[in-house]
Enzyme design. Sequence first.
Site, PDB file in Angstrom:
ATOM      1  N   ASN A   9       0.456   5.803  -0.219  1.00 37.30           N
ATOM      2  CA  ASN A   9      -0.324   6.968  -0.589  1.00 37.30           C
ATOM      3  C   ASN A   9       0.440   8.238  -0.249  1.00 37.30           C
ATOM      4  O   ASN A   9       1.276   8.283   0.655  1.00 37.30           O
ATOM      5  CB  ASN A   9      -1.738   6.908   0.007  1.00 37.30           C
ATOM      6  CG  ASN A   9      -1.885   7.653   1.292  1.00 37.30           C
ATOM      7  OD1 ASN A   9      -2.050   8.863   1.302  1.00 37.30           O
ATOM      8  ND2 ASN A   9      -1.814   6.929   2.397  1.00 37.30           N
ATOM      9  N   HIS A  15      -6.371  -5.385  18.541  1.00 40.40           N
ATOM     10  CA  HIS A  15      -7.091  -6.581  19.013  1.00 40.40           C
ATOM     11  C   HIS A  15      -6.336  -7.864  18.683  1.00 40.40           C
ATOM     12  O   HIS A  15      -6.594  -8.907  19.275  1.00 40.40           O
ATOM     13  CB  HIS A  15      -8.515  -6.617  18.459  1.00 40.40           C
ATOM     14  CG  HIS A  15      -8.600  -6.770  16.967  1.00 40.40           C
ATOM     15  ND1 HIS A  15      -8.280  -5.758  16.097  1.00 40.40           N
ATOM     16  CD2 HIS A  15      -8.953  -7.822  16.192  1.00 40.40           C
ATOM     17  CE1 HIS A  15      -8.454  -6.190  14.851  1.00 40.40           C
ATOM     18  NE2 HIS A  15      -8.855  -7.431  14.880  1.00 40.40           N
ATOM     19  N   HIS A  25      12.456  -1.473   3.171  1.00 39.86           N
ATOM     20  CA  HIS A  25      12.851  -0.452   4.150  1.00 39.86           C
ATOM     21  C   HIS A  25      14.109   0.303   3.719  1.00 39.86           C
ATOM     22  O   HIS A  25      14.203   1.524   3.915  1.00 39.86           O
ATOM     23  CB  HIS A  25      13.055  -1.096   5.527  1.00 39.86           C
ATOM     24  CG  HIS A  25      11.776  -1.234   6.297  1.00 39.86           C
ATOM     25  ND1 HIS A  25      11.291  -0.238   7.105  1.00 39.86           N
ATOM     26  CD2 HIS A  25      10.865  -2.236   6.353  1.00 39.86           C
ATOM     27  CE1 HIS A  25      10.137  -0.627   7.647  1.00 39.86           C
ATOM     28  NE2 HIS A  25       9.858  -1.847   7.205  1.00 39.86           N
ATOM     29  N   HIS A  64       0.862  -1.177   0.000  1.00 40.92           N
ATOM     30  CA  HIS A  64       0.000   0.000   0.000  1.00 40.92           C
ATOM     31  C   HIS A  64       0.900   1.229   0.000  1.00 40.92           C
ATOM     32  O   HIS A  64       1.962   1.233   0.629  1.00 40.92           O
ATOM     33  CB  HIS A  64      -0.869  -0.005   1.257  1.00 40.92           C
ATOM     34  CG  HIS A  64      -1.230   1.376   1.732  1.00 40.92           C
ATOM     35  ND1 HIS A  64      -0.509   2.040   2.698  1.00 40.92           N
ATOM     36  CD2 HIS A  64      -2.222   2.201   1.341  1.00 40.92           C
ATOM     37  CE1 HIS A  64      -1.057   3.238   2.880  1.00 40.92           C
ATOM     38  NE2 HIS A  64      -2.084   3.357   2.091  1.00 40.92           N
TER      39      HIS A  64
END
Lengths: 290, 290
Positions: free
Chosen positions: A104, A166, A136, A102
């Site tokens: 953006n 969670h 990285h 991902h």
Amino acid sequence: MQDRCIALFREVQDTICSGLERADGGAPFREDLWDRPGGGGGRSRVLVDGGIFEKAGVNFSEVHGELDPAFAGEMPGDGPTFHATGISLVLHPASPRIPSVHANFRRIERGSAAWFGGGADLTPYIPCDDDARHFHRTLKAVCDRHGHDRYPDYKAHCDRYFHLPHRGEMRGVGGIFFDGLGGDPEAELAFVADAARSFLDTYLPIVERHRDEPSTERERRFQLLRRGRYAEFNLLYDRGTRFGLKTAGRVESILISMPPLARWEYDFRPEPGSDEAAVIAMLQPRDWAS
Amino acid sequence: MQDRCIALFREVQDTICSGLERADGGAPFREDLWDRPGGGGGRSRVLVDGGIFEKAGVNFSEVHGELDPAFAGEMPGDGPTFHATGISLVLHPASPRIPSVHANFRRIERGSAAWFGGGADLTPYIPCDDDARHFHRTLKAVCDRHGHDRYPDYKAHCDRYFHLPHRGEMRGVGGIFFDGLGGDPEAELAFVADAARSFLDTYLPIVERHRDEPSTERERRFQLLRRGRYAEFNLLYDRGTRFGLKTAGRVESILISMPPLARWEYDFRPEPGSDEAAVIAMLQPRDWAS
């Protein structure tokens, strides 16, 4: 500055889509132009069932108008009007040997304030340290060209943000995440442009490394399970997704990030010593760049 | 009253699991007993890859302790301690010919207040009006035995609650939903017990109707897409899920409701006149009971 950013993000969308289409070799991007009722619009591009990508979504948007009062309090700046332009992408390869990614990059203006934000994060399904390291290190090299504080700061921010409390784990192996870059606009634009233009370098070598590797049913099953976690993050925590859906954004462009297929298995526990256990062990903050 | 409710919900879990196992014929329920660190615990039962059910989860829980201050303000009653007991279930059949179903029944006590809540809703993947009619009529008959206001009230509440505002559609064809039933405890317990004990009658005849029907790849694909909407509802809007995850409940028991496999397709639009279009047309409030 606004016009230069719009031009930058359009250019980056073109370059990234061309590069991904070349790498994919199996299907073209389909383009949808859309208008936002409140002002502005976008150019959504999606590639489905390609040679590499099961689903690749690359959105450009340039939206403006009045802020929803419910969210105005959560945003920097002043006044009711805003302008936002950016590019966002999520790539879900079919093969579990290749990680999802991902990225953006965006610029937001509100009243007297303006700032950049963005980032990139990698979600692997097999335990390949070299992929995390390459991702990285490439990001660090980009950041370092614009100041040595950036990478450690944005890397730590990414570790905190792409986290499923969670589950007590990260979505993937992180990357960089930054927001509120409101300093010298020229310097910040130079950084964001460099990062956006470097995206293909952070990711395509990883695709090349694994594209011809055969994968197993077991790896596919685990990939679908991890994609379930990806869906959990997007719908439970991702600020962009929740903001978009609650402010009546274009649903199909917002949810372009959802995995094409995802699985939930009750109480899945990886066998100790297995590849699945090794992947899950990677989902904690770690120094991948040095 | 607390003890009687605990006994009721345990009994109902047993009866429902036995009935579902008999109908399924392919796999048994697996049981997990768990303790809640803050107080209480539960009995989670899940059946996976059975003859009918791809995944069936039926939870009993009885939890108590101190309320999270962040949520105490959203709850009726007074004081920091609470007690909650209930049963909740989500059934995802493998065949797209058979609808998914959800039901839950609970009693909550906080300080001087105590109330019942619960409901049941049906999510079909093929356009079969008879299924929606049977489901609603059975629920209406149960409600009517305890007062004629109940069904219209709980049906309307269900239509409002199981709604995806960003999609402009319901999760399924609704059913009943009720909360805050704090009137005469004996009368409310009688209603809730009747509703919980009637669950198999609302659903199993629908399973029987379709269990031997062949299904197509196209129906399966649409089922997975609708299950994606189910996942969206659970993670974006379902109060139980969000409350559970944010208050450190047992993740695997909370997310037992997630579909075993779900699909997201960019900008899916059903062909006019198709079965898919007919299903989507059912996802608006409608009078199914008369």
